[in-house]
Write an enzyme that holds these catalytic residues in place. Structure first.
Site, short mmCIF file in Angstrom:
data_model
loop_
_atom_site.label_atom_id
_atom_site.label_comp_id
_atom_site.label_asym_id
_atom_site.label_seq_id
_atom_site.Cartn_x
_atom_site.Cartn_y
_atom_site.Cartn_z
N ASP A 1 -70.33 121.20 4.25
CA ASP A 1 -69.07 120.63 3.79
C ASP A 1 -68.66 121.33 2.49
OD1 ASP A 1 -67.47 117.72 4.44
OD2 ASP A 1 -67.10 118.70 2.51
N HIS B 1 -66.11 115.09 14.14
CA HIS B 1 -67.21 115.73 13.41
C HIS B 1 -68.07 114.65 12.79
CE1 HIS B 1 -63.78 115.20 10.75
NE2 HIS B 1 -64.65 114.98 9.77
N HIS C 1 -70.57 113.73 9.64
CA HIS C 1 -71.08 114.09 8.32
C HIS C 1 -72.57 113.77 8.30
CE1 HIS C 1 -67.08 114.27 6.16
NE2 HIS C 1 -66.74 113.56 7.21
P1 AMP Z 1 -63.05 113.79 7.28
O1 AMP Z 1 -62.39 113.40 5.98
O2 AMP Z 1 -64.07 112.82 7.78
O3 AMP Z 1 -62.03 114.18 8.32
O4 AMP Z 1 -63.91 115.08 6.95
C1 AMP Z 1 -63.38 116.36 6.80
C2 AMP Z 1 -64.34 117.11 5.96
O5 AMP Z 1 -64.08 118.50 6.11
C3 AMP Z 1 -64.23 116.81 4.46
O6 AMP Z 1 -65.46 116.28 3.98
C4 AMP Z 1 -63.89 118.17 3.84
O7 AMP Z 1 -64.53 118.36 2.60
C5 AMP Z 1 -64.38 119.13 4.91
N1 AMP Z 1 -63.71 120.42 4.90
C6 AMP Z 1 -62.38 120.65 4.89
N2 AMP Z 1 -62.12 121.98 4.90
C7 AMP Z 1 -63.33 122.59 4.94
C8 AMP Z 1 -63.76 123.95 4.96
N3 AMP Z 1 -62.89 124.97 4.94
N4 AMP Z 1 -65.09 124.22 4.99
C9 AMP Z 1 -65.99 123.20 5.00
N5 AMP Z 1 -65.65 121.90 4.98
C10 AMP Z 1 -64.34 121.60 4.94
#
Ligand code: AMP
Length: 115
Positions: free
Chosen positions: A31, A100, A102
């Site tokens: 992340d 996804h 976490h």
């Molecule tokens: P959610 O808020 O559950 O939809 O999780 C999306 C996650 O994607 C968040 O924790 C972000 O920090 C992560 N995220 C967004 N863009 C990227 C990226 N380019 N690389 C890695 N993680 C990302």
């Protein structure tokens, strides 16, 4: 056709990012904004499912593959213990509508364990 998700764009090399694990159907990345000492995302390659409820209803085997990868990653990157979080819906903090998990691990703080 909608645009590929940020996760798909990382997987296909369209934007930078390291794939830390990959199988036929599932992959994992770090992340970009970690909320724990180890904060990884496990993602199915298909974008068909927007959230874990849709995925569980349609393809529980694929959900099982995600959970198996989460466990392997927690063993590899931490002590094997982990939290698995699926934000579902914008009001619950979901920002990317490509399902996804976490994976949070590595000595979580008390406040992270209560969240
Ligand atoms: P959610 O808020 O559950 O939809 O999780 C999306 C996650 O994607 C968040 O924790 C972000 O920090 C992560 N995220 C967004 N863009 C990227 C990226 N380019 N690389 C890695 N993680 C990302």
């Amino acid at each position: 056709m909608s645009e590929p998700s940020v996760f798909t764009r990382i997987r296909t090399g369209d934007i930078p990012g390291e794939i830390i694990s990959e199988t036929e159907n599932v992959f994992a990345i770090r992340d970009i904004a970690p909320q724990a000492p180890v904060h990884l995302l496990v993602i199915p390659k298909t974008e068909r499912y927007r959230n874990v409820g849709e995925l569980a209803a349609a393809d529980p085997g694929l959900l099982g593959e995600m959970i198996a990868m989460a466990g392997s990653l927690a063993a590899e990157h931490a002590d094997g213990d982990y939290r698995l979080v699926f934000n579902t819906g914008a009001n619950a903090g979901q920002t990317v509508f490509h399902v996804h998990a976490h994976v949070l691990a590595g000595g979580l703080e008390e406040k992270e364990l209560r969240a």
